[in-house]
Design a protein around this motif. Structure first.
Motif, PDB file in Angstrom:
ATOM      1  N   ILE A 104      36.962  37.666  45.642  1.00  0.00           N
ATOM      2  CA  ILE A 104      36.227  37.698  44.202  1.00  0.00           C
ATOM      3  C   ILE A 104      35.573  39.438  44.885  1.00  0.00           C
ATOM      4  CG2 ILE A 104      34.426  36.850  42.223  1.00  0.00           C
ATOM      5  CD1 ILE A 104      35.279  34.488  42.985  1.00  0.00           C
ATOM      6  N   GLU A 105      34.655  39.652  45.409  1.00  0.00           N
ATOM      7  CA  GLU A 105      33.868  40.592  45.829  1.00  0.00           C
ATOM      8  C   GLU A 105      34.950  41.483  45.969  1.00  0.00           C
ATOM      9  OE1 GLU A 105      31.563  42.557  48.734  1.00  0.00           O
ATOM     10  OE2 GLU A 105      31.255  40.382  48.500  1.00  0.00           O
ATOM     11  N   LEU A 106      36.107  41.867  46.408  1.00  0.00           N
ATOM     12  CA  LEU A 106      37.190  42.514  47.441  1.00  0.00           C
ATOM     13  C   LEU A 106      37.541  43.116  45.870  1.00  0.00           C
ATOM     14  CD1 LEU A 106      38.332  41.329  50.889  1.00  0.00           C
ATOM     15  CD2 LEU A 106      37.482  43.913  50.296  1.00  0.00           C
ATOM     16  N   ARG A 107      38.634  42.484  44.950  1.00  0.00           N
ATOM     17  CA  ARG A 107      39.181  42.128  43.320  1.00  0.00           C
ATOM     18  C   ARG A 107      37.935  43.000  42.694  1.00  0.00           C
ATOM     19  NH1 ARG A 107      44.013  40.205  44.736  1.00  0.00           N
ATOM     20  NH2 ARG A 107      44.378  38.106  46.090  1.00  0.00           N
ATOM     21  N   THR A 108      36.704  42.586  42.709  1.00  0.00           N
ATOM     22  CA  THR A 108      35.731  43.148  41.573  1.00  0.00           C
ATOM     23  C   THR A 108      35.815  44.631  42.008  1.00  0.00           C
ATOM     24  OG1 THR A 108      34.633  41.490  41.510  1.00  0.00           O
ATOM     25  CG2 THR A 108      34.032  43.393  40.869  1.00  0.00           C
ATOM     26  N   ILE A 109      35.930  44.668  43.442  1.00  0.00           N
ATOM     27  CA  ILE A 109      35.149  46.349  43.892  1.00  0.00           C
ATOM     28  C   ILE A 109      37.235  47.157  43.685  1.00  0.00           C
ATOM     29  CG2 ILE A 109      36.372  47.766  46.073  1.00  0.00           C
ATOM     30  CD1 ILE A 109      34.331  45.923  47.662  1.00  0.00           C
ATOM     31  N   LEU A 110      38.495  46.426  43.591  1.00  0.00           N
ATOM     32  CA  LEU A 110      39.849  47.185  43.336  1.00  0.00           C
ATOM     33  C   LEU A 110      39.535  47.247  41.681  1.00  0.00           C
ATOM     34  CD1 LEU A 110      42.386  44.994  44.979  1.00  0.00           C
ATOM     35  CD2 LEU A 110      41.152  47.241  46.493  1.00  0.00           C
ATOM     36  N   GLU A 111      39.127  46.501  40.760  1.00  0.00           N
ATOM     37  CA  GLU A 111      38.916  46.927  39.317  1.00  0.00           C
ATOM     38  C   GLU A 111      38.336  47.777  39.384  1.00  0.00           C
ATOM     39  OE1 GLU A 111      40.736  45.708  36.693  1.00  0.00           O
ATOM     40  OE2 GLU A 111      41.922  44.589  38.254  1.00  0.00           O
ATOM     41  N   LYS A 112      36.976  48.235  40.439  1.00  0.00           N
ATOM     42  CA  LYS A 112      35.848  49.723  39.721  1.00  0.00           C
ATOM     43  C   LYS A 112      36.492  51.015  40.505  1.00  0.00           C
ATOM     44  CE  LYS A 112      31.842  46.761  40.184  1.00  0.00           C
ATOM     45  NZ  LYS A 112      30.338  46.772  41.584  1.00  0.00           N
ATOM     46  N   GLU A 113      37.260  50.538  41.701  1.00  0.00           N
ATOM     47  CA  GLU A 113      38.542  51.518  42.327  1.00  0.00           C
ATOM     48  C   GLU A 113      39.283  52.194  41.501  1.00  0.00           C
ATOM     49  OE1 GLU A 113      39.862  51.936  45.995  1.00  0.00           O
ATOM     50  OE2 GLU A 113      41.396  50.937  45.092  1.00  0.00           O
TER      51      GLU A 113
END
Length: 229
Positions: A104-113
């Motif tokens: 979940i943390e990694l996918r959240t980072i991808l959205e911010k990216e």
């Protein structure tokens, strides 16, 4: 502001100045001048510079200050070879140990990216890229891999900040290959496919290195080819 926050502010501010091309390779960063620029005491600036030296981004020179390393092709080859293999190992390990919360943390980072790319916010993009790579290193659950990945990550950023077209000239989101590759890596980690995650990460770092030292007209063809896969 707490001591730790002042140090973090100084650290991020120095990186921001470099991203805005206020400094270039070969320049010395002087503690007293940075303190005046950032309107801080010298202590948090000193700690921030020490952190950047420890992470390989700067070099400490006695009685002269901290030097932004002058890039060389030989150094770049060694740096990215080390990063390719180290981060391949962290992705492999992360795929073995990552939890649902980690994904979940990694996918959240991808959205911010994605948002940072759309708005062409170089500072936010740099931060999300750091969060992605060092987050995977942390998720490897191996403190030694995490430590050395952090050092090699920042050393490689000397080349990325000064030679990657995203940071040095306007570009469009369609010409960015990183988000798609990051998504594939996260998908492999989420599937706990250790071999695939490691291989995708190695390919990603190798591709980044190749793009830095390839003429831009050739880069665009390679990126479009990557998008079509």
């Amino acid at each position: 502001m707490a001591k730790e926050n002042l140090e973090e502010f100084a650290y991020r501010s120095i990186i921001r100045l470099i991203l805005k091309n206020k400094f270039k390779p070969g320049d010395f960063l002087l503690e007293i001048e940075l303190a005046e620029t950032l309107k801080l005491s010298r202590t948090p600036v000193r700690h921030a510079l020490g952190r950047l030296v420890g992470e390989g981004f700067l070099e400490k020179r006695k009685k002269k200050g901290c030097l932004i390393s002058v890039p060389t092709s030989e150094d770049a080859k060694h740096v990215f070879f080390a990063r390719e293999n180290l981060e391949g190992l962290t992705a492999t390990s992360a795929a073995m140990y990552a939890t649902e919360d980690d994904i979940i943390e990694l996918r959240t980072i991808l959205e911010k990216e994605k948002k940072a790319l759309v708005t062409y916010n170089k500072e936010d993009y740099s931060t999300t890229n750091e969060d992605f790579h060092l987050g995977i290193a942390r998720m490897s659950r191996n403190i030694y891999l995490e430590k050395y990945c952090r050092n090699i990550f920042w050393r490689s950023n000397i080349y990325i900040f000064f030679f990657d077209n995203y940071y040095t000239q306007p570009t469009s989101i369609d010409e960015q290959y990183t988000p798609d590759q990051h998504i594939q890596i996260v998908d492999a980690i989420a599937e706990h496919d250790a071999e695939k995650a490691g291989e995708l990460m190695r390919q990603h770092i190798h591709f980044t290195y190749a793009m830095l030292f390839t003429p831009w007209n050739v880069k665009k063809k390679a990126i479009r080819s990557t998008h079509s896969l």
